[in-house]
Enzyme design. Structure first.
Site, mmCIF file in Angstrom:
data_model
loop_
_atom_site.group_PDB
_atom_site.id
_atom_site.type_symbol
_atom_site.label_atom_id
_atom_site.label_comp_id
_atom_site.label_asym_id
_atom_site.label_seq_id
_atom_site.Cartn_x
_atom_site.Cartn_y
_atom_site.Cartn_z
ATOM 1 N N GLU A 101 3.378 -8.251 7.086
ATOM 2 C CA GLU A 101 2.147 -8.875 6.779
ATOM 3 C C GLU A 101 2.450 -9.966 5.565
ATOM 4 O O GLU A 101 1.629 -9.758 4.479
ATOM 5 C CB GLU A 101 1.104 -7.943 6.573
ATOM 6 C CG GLU A 101 0.603 -7.202 7.536
ATOM 7 C CD GLU A 101 -0.318 -6.086 7.355
ATOM 8 O OE1 GLU A 101 -0.869 -5.950 5.947
ATOM 9 O OE2 GLU A 101 -0.863 -5.358 8.221
ATOM 10 N N GLU A 148 0.913 -1.741 14.268
ATOM 11 C CA GLU A 148 0.019 -0.794 13.301
ATOM 12 C C GLU A 148 -1.067 -0.743 13.808
ATOM 13 O O GLU A 148 -1.903 -1.576 14.271
ATOM 14 C CB GLU A 148 -0.168 -1.087 11.769
ATOM 15 C CG GLU A 148 1.266 -1.047 10.999
ATOM 16 C CD GLU A 148 1.023 -1.496 9.477
ATOM 17 O OE1 GLU A 148 -0.199 -1.485 9.061
ATOM 18 O OE2 GLU A 148 2.187 -1.835 8.862
ATOM 19 N N ASP A 169 0.858 -1.211 0.124
ATOM 20 C CA ASP A 169 0.168 0.079 0.082
ATOM 21 C C ASP A 169 0.741 1.340 0.044
ATOM 22 O O ASP A 169 0.601 1.819 0.831
ATOM 23 C CB ASP A 169 -1.096 -0.117 1.238
ATOM 24 C CG ASP A 169 -1.827 1.093 1.389
ATOM 25 O OD1 ASP A 169 -2.421 1.654 0.272
ATOM 26 O OD2 ASP A 169 -2.131 1.606 2.397
HETATM 27 C C1 GCB Z 1 -1.405 -2.271 6.647
HETATM 28 C C2 GCB Z 1 -0.159 -2.402 5.918
HETATM 29 C C3 GCB Z 1 0.243 -0.984 5.475
HETATM 30 C C4 GCB Z 1 -1.038 -0.120 5.132
HETATM 31 C C5 GCB Z 1 -2.085 0.079 6.219
HETATM 32 C C6 GCB Z 1 -3.174 0.554 5.551
HETATM 33 O O1 GCB Z 1 -1.847 -3.398 7.282
HETATM 34 O O2 GCB Z 1 1.106 -2.976 6.672
HETATM 35 O O3 GCB Z 1 1.149 -0.989 4.624
HETATM 36 O O4 GCB Z 1 -0.767 1.188 4.512
HETATM 37 O O5 GCB Z 1 -2.218 -1.310 6.614
HETATM 38 O O6 GCB Z 1 -3.496 1.687 5.794
HETATM 39 O O7 GCB Z 1 -4.033 -0.094 5.029
#
Ligand code: GCB
Length: 645
Positions: free
Chosen positions: A444, A533, A198
């Site tokens: 992930e 996160e 992402d």
């Molecule tokens: C996640 C990812 C990250 C994304 C985030 C999101 O789990 O690790 O790379 O940007 O979610 O905002 O969806």
């Protein structure tokens, strides 16, 4: 005396990957090649025209049009051309440089090295039409010894770098090229790059390109491991010298006033420096004098017949010790709580290109926020950034570009071999940094798939073999019941987005779901946990009460619900919370992204949203609870250490 066991292992496994950061010293010179380079994207259908027509053999302006391109910078956002923004394939960079005669004459006794801080993702490099190196993988440096080529009579040299940003199931990150063969819907030869991560797939030469010199006999690598035993700081070191087996070495350790506090002049390339009552390297906000760095000076002399060589290199050394227990992360024997962020290398116009103003602004914001740590989501950051983490005491979870490993095809031997090579390069680059306290081998991945078990078993055990002094993790979003790989990590890092991607809009489920998440992981593995996160998108300036999704109030409300559970679980085994994300960042265009990902607590232009003030309040409170002021000596005799030896 033999090298310490851990160090011997670390050196044996790391072998001969690129080592020391280029640096000016009394025996080394450096020339920055940042600035404008000539640039052309190869828009031919197979993207092979540049190789077929050998664009590297003549100045590129003679084989077609070129434009000016800044280096370092991603090329994507520099022009008004939408096709260049989304370009996939080979792009060509070229720069003509003058090199001082005293560098290149055959009796100069010098070695000239061409260094590229990083280029995404696959690079081939020529000097005056002769290929000098190629490198697979972005986000990490590579270099080539160009001494021979530079000994030609000309003093002007043409450097050509072709860079390909194509991602396949075997690259890191993995990706896939999808050809669209339905000519009723797509033009002929139409293809798209599919990615499963992402962030925008920025590409180009992202970090500085340098020429630097060393003597022909030179200090090739320095490895230090620090330990603390009964008030004594121990720096175990090993130096490797290239070009001669006959040399003598002296090492001096200076404190921040320049006083020599330990030295070794026995000439040997390994040994220990010991200091009574050392100033330890403490994280920012954990101590009144954080981030104490000593300066290790390595001085080598060598003689070959009538020619003598001398090399001098300096390395910042922080004395600190990291340990992990079943419930705690210890730095210098004291519990450390990660109150930090996840970042991206991402900014307007530059994309992932290194920019000092952005870097310093970000460190100022981190310190304003009271953040003591970050994860290099989702790839290694520039050495320049890592230097500042050492200097300011910002603790780093150092992540490799193992992001978006989702397809079974990406768990085969070919991928694993490359992943191991990337970890080796990363460990080699950052092994001496006190700020780096843990390696993260992936973000992930599909860790519930059967092949994930042996893939991560090998990857994590090899990383531990490369560096037995630091814990290793990867970041999971797989259900605790199906994950096959967390069993191999030292710390559990888990991502979750309750009330965002699941139960969207339902803030009331967060506490229950988060508490269960923690309890389930802890009961199964008895390892400390980091919430690596969590967060919610908020469009700066969008408000509502009661809070609804995408408003600043909703982002705050999500965070507040998470905080309640964090405060309960940090009394037990929760050792950190890292907000997603420090700042808004660019992504691929999609139905779920409004001009990129808006989960930043700062905008992409680094202005605070309401959530930034709220987090600042929390982080300074947490800092006051966990600060260790060194009136009494730290207790370094830990008995409960289970994971890291
Ligand atoms: C996640 C990812 C990250 C994304 C985030 C999101 O789990 O690790 O790379 O940007 O979610 O905002 O969806």
């Amino acid at each position: 005396m033999a090298a310490a066991p851990g160090l011997a292992l670390l050196l044996a496994v790391l072998g001969s990957t690129r080592a020391l950061s280029p640096r000016e010293t009394p025996t080394r010179e450096l020339k920055e090649l940042s600035g404008l380079w000539s640039f052309r994207a190869d828009r031919s259908s197979g993207r092979r025209q540049g190789f077929e027509e050998k664009w590297y053999q003549r100045p590129m302006r003679e084989t077609g049009p070129v434009i000016d391109m800044p280096v370092p910078a991603s090329f994507n956002d520099i022009t008004q051309d939408p096709k260049l923004r989304d370009f996939t394939g080979w792009v060509w960079y070229e720069k003509e440089v003058w090199v001082p005669r005293c560098w290149t004459s055959s009796d100069a006794g010098k070695r000239v090295v061409l260094y590229v801080g990083s280029a995404n993702y696959y690079s081939v490099v020529w000097v005056n039409g002769v290929q000098v190196t190629s490198h697979e993988g972005g986000h990490l440096p590579f270099e080539a010894d160009v001494t021979k080529i530079m000994q030609s009579p000309s003093l002007q040299y043409r450097i050509t770098i072709a860079v390909n940003n194509t991602l396949t199931p075997y690259t890191l990150p993995p990706g896939r090229i999808q050809y669209m063969s339905d000519t009723k819907r797509y033009p002929s030869d139409y293809f798209v790059q599919i990615i499963q991560f992402d962030f925008f797939n920025y590409a180009g030469i992202h970090r500085p390109v340098l020429l630097y010199t060393t003597p022909s006999v030179f200090i090739d690598d320095v490895t230090v491991i620090t330990d603390i035993q009964n008030d004594i700081g121990i720096i175990t070191y090993e130096v490797s010298i290239h070009g001669s087996a006959h040399f003598s070495l002296s090492l001096k350790l200076r404190d921040h006033r320049g006083q020599v506090v330990a030295s070794n002049i026995d000439g040997r390339p390994f040994g220990q420096l010991k200091l009574h009552d050392p100033n330890l390297w403490w994280p920012y906000l954990m101590h009144e004098k954080p981030a104490y760095l000593y300066n290790l000076e390595v001085h080598m002399k060598s003689r070959n017949g009538s020619t003598s060589f001398e090399d001098f290199y300096t390395l910042a050394v922080g004395i600190r010790k990291v340990q992990v227990t079943k419930t705690q992360f210890l730095i210098n024997g004291k519990p450390f709580y990660f109150h930090g962020v996840n970042k991206h290398e991402d900014s307007d116009m530059r994309g992932k290109g290194l920019d000092w103003s952005v870097i310093i602004k970000d460190f100022n914001l981190l310190r304003w926020l009271g953040a003591n740590s970050f994860r290099t989501s989702h790839y290694p950051y520039a050495e320049e950034i890592m230097d500042l983490c050492d200097k300011y005491g910002i603790v780093v979870i150092d992540e490799c570009p193992g992001v978006g490993i989702k397809d079974p095809e990406s768990f085969g031997n070919k991928s694993l071999t490359h992943h191991l090579a990337v970890m080796k390069e990363l460990v080699h680059r950052d092994k001496n940094r006190p700020s780096v306290v843990m390696w993260s081998v992936a973000n992930e991945p599909a860790s519930g798939l059967p092949p994930a078990d042996s893939y991560f078993k090998t990857l994590i055990s090899s990383t531990k073999a490369m560096d037995p002094t630091r814990p290793v993790t990867f970041v999971t979003d797989t259900d605790y019941e199906v994950d096959k790989a967390i069993q191999y990590t030292d710390v559990i890092c888990v991502n979750s987005y309750f009330s965002w991607y699941h139960d969207s809009g339902h803030l009331e489920v967060i506490q229950l779901q988060l508490a269960n998440q923690f309890e389930n992981w802890y009961k199964k593995y008895q390892k400390p946990i980091i919430q690596s996160e969590y967060g919610a998108d908020a469009i700066a300036g969008l408000h509502s009460d009661p809070p609804v999704m995408f408003t600043e109030e909703y982002q705050q409300a999500v965070m507040q619900e998470y905080f309640k559970v964090f405060d309960e679980k940090r009394k037990a085994y929760l050792i950190g919370e890292l907000i997603w994300n420090f700042a808004d960042f660019m992504t691929v265009q999609s139905k779920t992204r409004v001009d990129g990902n808006k989960k930043g607590i700062f905008t992409r232009q680094r202005q605070p949203k309401m959530s930034a003030f709220m987090l600042q309040n929390r982080y300074w409170k947490l800092a006051n609870e966990t600060t260790f002021i060194s009136q009494s000596k730290p207790d370094l005799s830990i008995h409960e250490t289970v994971h890291v030896k």
